[in-house]
Design a protein around this motif. Structure first.
Motif, mmCIF file in Angstrom:
data_model
loop_
_atom_site.group_PDB
_atom_site.id
_atom_site.type_symbol
_atom_site.label_atom_id
_atom_site.label_comp_id
_atom_site.label_asym_id
_atom_site.label_seq_id
_atom_site.Cartn_x
_atom_site.Cartn_y
_atom_site.Cartn_z
ATOM 1 N N UNK A 1 -22.336 25.843 36.272
ATOM 2 C CA UNK A 1 -23.696 25.725 36.817
ATOM 3 C C UNK A 1 -24.146 24.266 36.840
ATOM 4 N N UNK A 2 -23.743 23.498 35.814
ATOM 5 C CA UNK A 2 -24.066 22.070 35.840
ATOM 6 C C UNK A 2 -23.327 21.375 36.978
ATOM 7 N N UNK A 3 -22.136 21.860 37.292
ATOM 8 C CA UNK A 3 -21.422 21.340 38.455
ATOM 9 C C UNK A 3 -22.190 21.612 39.738
ATOM 10 N N UNK A 4 -22.832 22.794 39.816
ATOM 11 C CA UNK A 4 -23.658 23.120 40.980
ATOM 12 C C UNK A 4 -24.856 22.186 41.056
ATOM 13 N N UNK A 5 -25.426 21.842 39.910
ATOM 14 C CA UNK A 5 -26.542 20.885 39.888
ATOM 15 C C UNK A 5 -26.102 19.560 40.512
ATOM 16 N N UNK B 1 -19.164 14.198 39.510
ATOM 17 C CA UNK B 1 -19.641 15.084 38.447
ATOM 18 C C UNK B 1 -19.421 16.547 38.822
ATOM 19 N N UNK B 2 -19.646 16.884 40.095
ATOM 20 C CA UNK B 2 -19.423 18.260 40.547
ATOM 21 C C UNK B 2 -17.958 18.647 40.412
ATOM 22 N N UNK B 3 -17.075 17.695 40.595
ATOM 23 C CA UNK B 3 -15.640 17.934 40.446
ATOM 24 C C UNK B 3 -15.242 18.119 38.990
ATOM 25 N N UNK B 4 -15.759 17.287 38.124
ATOM 26 C CA UNK B 4 -15.281 17.242 36.741
ATOM 27 C C UNK B 4 -15.978 18.225 35.805
ATOM 28 N N UNK B 5 -17.290 18.393 35.959
ATOM 29 C CA UNK B 5 -18.059 19.139 34.954
ATOM 30 C C UNK B 5 -17.604 20.581 34.717
ATOM 31 N N UNK B 6 -17.198 21.342 35.738
ATOM 32 C CA UNK B 6 -16.821 22.731 35.450
ATOM 33 C C UNK B 6 -15.725 22.878 34.407
ATOM 34 N N UNK B 7 -14.773 21.942 34.349
ATOM 35 C CA UNK B 7 -13.670 22.082 33.391
ATOM 36 C C UNK B 7 -13.637 20.979 32.352
ATOM 37 N N UNK B 8 -14.132 19.801 32.684
ATOM 38 C CA UNK B 8 -14.084 18.655 31.778
ATOM 39 C C UNK B 8 -15.470 18.454 31.182
ATOM 40 N N UNK C 1 -15.044 18.781 46.951
ATOM 41 C CA UNK C 1 -14.742 18.295 45.593
ATOM 42 C C UNK C 1 -15.227 19.293 44.546
ATOM 43 N N UNK C 2 -16.414 19.859 44.762
ATOM 44 C CA UNK C 2 -16.912 20.875 43.835
ATOM 45 C C UNK C 2 -15.991 22.096 43.817
ATOM 46 N N UNK C 3 -15.539 22.534 44.989
ATOM 47 C CA UNK C 3 -14.643 23.694 45.065
ATOM 48 C C UNK C 3 -13.339 23.419 44.314
ATOM 49 N N UNK C 4 -12.842 22.193 44.422
ATOM 50 C CA UNK C 4 -11.636 21.824 43.666
ATOM 51 C C UNK C 4 -11.915 21.910 42.178
ATOM 52 N N UNK C 5 -13.103 21.444 41.772
ATOM 53 C CA UNK C 5 -13.469 21.510 40.357
ATOM 54 C C UNK C 5 -13.540 22.936 39.847
ATOM 55 N N UNK C 6 -14.087 23.849 40.671
ATOM 56 C CA UNK C 6 -14.155 25.261 40.278
ATOM 57 C C UNK C 6 -12.755 25.854 40.216
ATOM 58 N N UNK D 1 -26.730 32.651 29.207
ATOM 59 C CA UNK D 1 -27.613 31.806 28.393
ATOM 60 C C UNK D 1 -28.635 31.172 29.329
ATOM 61 N N UNK D 2 -29.823 30.838 28.838
ATOM 62 C CA UNK D 2 -30.925 30.491 29.750
ATOM 63 C C UNK D 2 -30.977 29.044 30.216
ATOM 64 N N UNK D 3 -30.486 28.098 29.439
ATOM 65 C CA UNK D 3 -30.758 26.684 29.729
ATOM 66 C C UNK D 3 -30.132 26.244 31.047
ATOM 67 N N UNK D 4 -28.834 26.471 31.199
ATOM 68 C CA UNK D 4 -28.143 26.016 32.409
ATOM 69 C C UNK D 4 -28.703 26.660 33.671
ATOM 70 N N UNK D 5 -28.932 27.996 33.708
ATOM 71 C CA UNK D 5 -29.493 28.574 34.933
ATOM 72 C C UNK D 5 -30.902 28.090 35.245
ATOM 73 N N UNK D 6 -31.709 27.812 34.209
ATOM 74 C CA UNK D 6 -33.051 27.284 34.460
ATOM 75 C C UNK D 6 -32.956 25.903 35.104
#
Length: 753
Positions: A232-236, A137-144, A187-192, A79-84
């Motif tokens: 992707x939002x976690x990457x942001x 946010x990087x920790x939580x967003x991928x799953x929460x 922390x991001x890696x843990x979230x992923x 989908x386009x929004x998140x990657x943009x």
């Protein structure tokens, strides 16, 4: 492919901006060089932060390229929004990284004497707070996906802990942005990782998972690691944390103007931040003081509402087994003696038991236990709204000694916990959420079936067609006293299905062992064929199923159902072979847990139920006890008896007439008040289920009150048997040294493989 196109286009844009900025360095350097008297040639001029700025830019570019490649492989939600949004932020971060040398003088000018901006140290502290928020946010967003659902105080606690960690590393390494950026990336890696674990198991990461990383890696080949827009939002959030760290580092004094006092202050702040986190975690009781509790019947909700870190810490603090309230060693032993005496005066004194005992002493049947990977009957879920009737042969067995529902303590994974409950007779109900006894606790003193059969003169063999190191089995089986352990190397050349050794191959090995060794045998077979994931697409055409759930074809569900049909076929063939075998054999067959996906059906199709009934449906598989000879004292008409895994071994030994330990007798007597128990709850004599946290009051039924007392009594008896033995609670393997000796092995027995 859309994600790949967007990412690669943004990567090109990032490179173009980077080239323009780097060219600007050269122009500025030339202009500066030509305007200064006796200037150093531009090519040799050293401008601070250029090298580090290139490194920062390359880090952001690497993320863009990786997502582009992952998207080209079809492993990113299209989908386009998140990657943009993600690529816009990453491209901006590339530009800002390379602009650091140019923007640093302007940034420092903001903090010159007389300016309204705070002191640079205060600005650094604020930057670390912002970094901590982004890292959270990087920790939580991928799953929460709905942070507004989190308890505000839990969210603040998590931000505080994350900020303290990233700030601690920032100051410990003398205000270097890379240190806090790496902490943010962790922390991001843990979230992923949390996202993938939830995707594959419908369960969050729990402390015991850390002791089973090798096992997870060994069985991870069947999974597809695709990511969603929320990743992707976690990457942001990660990118914002990194760029904030990069600019915070610009506020530190130049190397020539640093003082020893500044170095010591930075070091002190870093130590205080990290030490404060450690002290907080060690000294604060999350469960009882902060009331952060992971509910065993819905752990995912606990993690979503309380945050990953607070929930994980609460679970970790419960790994240490706690003595039951009012526990004493003598009282626990008295309970075992009382319940055992009750068995001897009741079930143990019946004519059926006497006949079975006499027969067992005469025929010494071999006992085969098949713990079948992920075997369960999903027709319990309204026939899957697809007319699914379950495993045909298994459900048609009408000459079994006993069969029924089996209540386990694992869902979507955690095979070793079902195995632990069956072999030792102990329940996960008292061991906390996310605990794996095989990898954590010292089990050298635990009573178990292998030891019990070995004492009866049986040859004992464990079998698992995968790596012996999985779930620390090679050490646990040695401690349990198994004579031999057949692992993956013993199945070289065996038939496989989706790359896993088939059930039929393990059954062939069992038949071969029975035909070549006349001694009575106890064989424990942990199969592998049906292991998740179920989107491999490797099921042969002639085995595939085509069930439409509410009119929709789900490839994962159908792959799983095809595997169960193959397991069912192999079981039918296996029991047919044993019927023709000229020696007495008892087979105990059961599933270790359900796959990860029925929770969606449970929530969609069974609304309005009480929590206990709703949750227990997920923690229920099936079992059957079957014999190829006429078992004395039993009609063998597939009597229905629902039971939990921790009681199953005692039930088997009772039915076949084998000698029982006092602990097993106590368990059988206690079942009169509490027929089943698992980590979710317990059942009373009337068949009602109650959550583990349920407390009987003056309005409680007699059955509920009796079940609660039985649960409390079992807690004391189990603590005595598992932990009150004078040795370390924790396994030697966990402490860093594999067990070298086995006190349970009798002299002259074969060394376990």
């Amino acid at each position: 492919m859309l994600v790949a196109i967007i990412s690669f286009a943004a990567t090109i844009a990032s490179i173009v901006l980077a080239v323009r900025e780097v060219r600007g360095w050269r122009v500025n350097a030339t202009a500066t060089s030509s305007s200064e008297k006796d200037a150093t040639p531009a090519k040799t001029e050293r401008v601070p932060y250029r090298a580090s700025s290139v490194a920062w830019a390359l880090a952001f570019l690497a993320i863009q390229v990786f997502i582009g490649v992952w998207g080209a492989l079809g492993l990113v939600q299209d989908e386009p929004i998140a990657p943009v949004i993600m690529n816009t932020v990453l491209t901006g971060c590339v530009y800002l990284s390379l602009a650091r040398p140019r923007l640093r003088p302007r940034l420092l000018a903001l903090f010159e004497p007389g300016s309204r901006w705070p002191h640079p140290q205060a600005a650094c502290a604020l930057a670390m707070v912002a970094t901590g928020i982004f890292a959270t946010l990087a920790l939580e967003l991928p799953s929460n996906h709905n942070l507004l659902w989190m308890y505000p105080l839990c969210l603040l606690l998590e931000i505080f802990l994350v900020t303290a960690v990233v700030a601690g590393f920032f100051y410990l390494f003398q205000r270097r942005g890379a240190a806090s950026a790496i902490a943010s990336f962790v922390f991001f890696a843990i979230g992923i990782a949390e996202y993938f674990v939830i995707t594959f198991k419908s369960q969050p990461i729990q402390p015991g998972d850390l002791t089973a990383i090798a096992t997870a890696a060994a069985v991870g080949g069947g999974y597809v690691f695709s990511i969603t827009s929320f990743c992707l939002y976690g990457i942001v959030a990660l990118a914002l944390a990194m760029i904030t760290s990069a600019y915070a580092a610009l506020l530190k004094p130049d190397r020539t103007s640093r003082t020893r006092k500044q170095l010591l202050v930075n070091l002190l702040v870093g130590v205080l931040c990290l030490g404060g986190v450690i002290g907080h975690v060690v000294l604060i009781d999350y469960y009882n003081f902060l009331y952060i509790q992971v509910y065993t019947w819905r752990p995912l909700e606990s993690y979503y509402r309380q945050g990953f870190i607070p929930s994980f810490i609460s679970s970790a603090q419960t790994i240490q087994p706690r003595k039951p309230e009012g526990y004493t060693k003598s009282d626990a032993q008295d309970l075992i003696d009382e319940y055992a005496a009750s068995y001897d005066a009741g079930t143990g004194a019946t004519s059926e038991r006497s006949e079975a005992v006499e027969q067992f002493e005469e025929v010494q049947p071999s006992v085969i236990v098949v713990m079948n990977e992920t075997f369960s009957d999903l027709s319990d879920y309204d026939n899957l709204h697809a007319g699914y009737e379950g495993p045909e042969f298994f459900n048609s067995i009408d000459d079994a000694v006993q069969r029924g529902d089996l209540y386990v303590s694992a869902y979507g994974g955690g095979t070793c916990n079902t195995e632990f409950e069956f072999l030792t007779g102990n329940s996960m109900a008292y061991l906390g959420n996310g605990v794996y006894p095989y990898t954590i606790y010292n089990l050298t003193h635990a009573e178990n079936l292998a030891q019990q059969f070995s004492d009866l003169g049986y040859t004992t063999t464990a079998m698992h067609p995968n790596h012996a190191t999985n779930w620390n089995r090679e050490n646990v089986y040695r401690d349990f006293g198994f004579d031999e352990f057949l692992a993956i190397e013993d199945f070289e050349g065996a038939d496989t299905l989706r790359g896993m050794v088939t059930d039929a191959e393990t059954y062939d090995k069992i038949v071969e062992m029975l035909e070549t060794n006349d001694d009575p045998q106890f064989i424990f077979d942990v199969t592998m064929q049906n292991h998740s994931g179920y989107d491999t697409g490797l099921i042969p055409n002639d085995m595939q199923t085509n069930y439409l759930i509410d009119g929709t074809y789900d490839p994962e569900v159908n792959e799983y159902l095809a595997l169960i049909e193959e397991s069912d076929r192999a079981l039918e063939e296996f029991l047919g072979e044993l019927e023709e075998l000229d020696r007495p054999v008892v087979v105990v067959f059961f599933g270790d847990h359900q796959p990860f996906f029925p929770s969606d059906f449970n929530d969609a199709w069974f609304q309005g139920e009480d929590d206990a009934t709703h949750s227990e449906r997920l923690y229920r598989t099936d079992y059957v006890i079957w014999a190829n000879y006429d078992l004395a004292g039993n009609e063998q008409q597939s009597q229905q008896e629902d039971i939990s895994t921790n009681f199953l071994a005692a039930e088997v030994m009772n039915l076949i007439g084998a000698p029982l330990s006092d602990y097993q007798k106590a368990q059988l007597a206690l079942r009169e008040s509490m027929p089943a128990i698992n980590m979710i709850g317990y059942q009373d004599q009337a068949g009602a289920w109650h959550l583990s946290s349920a407390v009987a009051d003056e309005h409680a039924t007699e059955a509920f009150s009796a079940a609660q007392k039985a649960r409390e009594d079992l807690a004391k008896m189990q603590y005595l048997k598992l932990f009150d033995h004078g040795d370390s609670v924790y396994t030697k393997t966990l402490q860093g040294a594999a067990n070298e000796t086995n006190p349970n092995l009798a002299p002259g027995t074969t060394k376990i493989k």
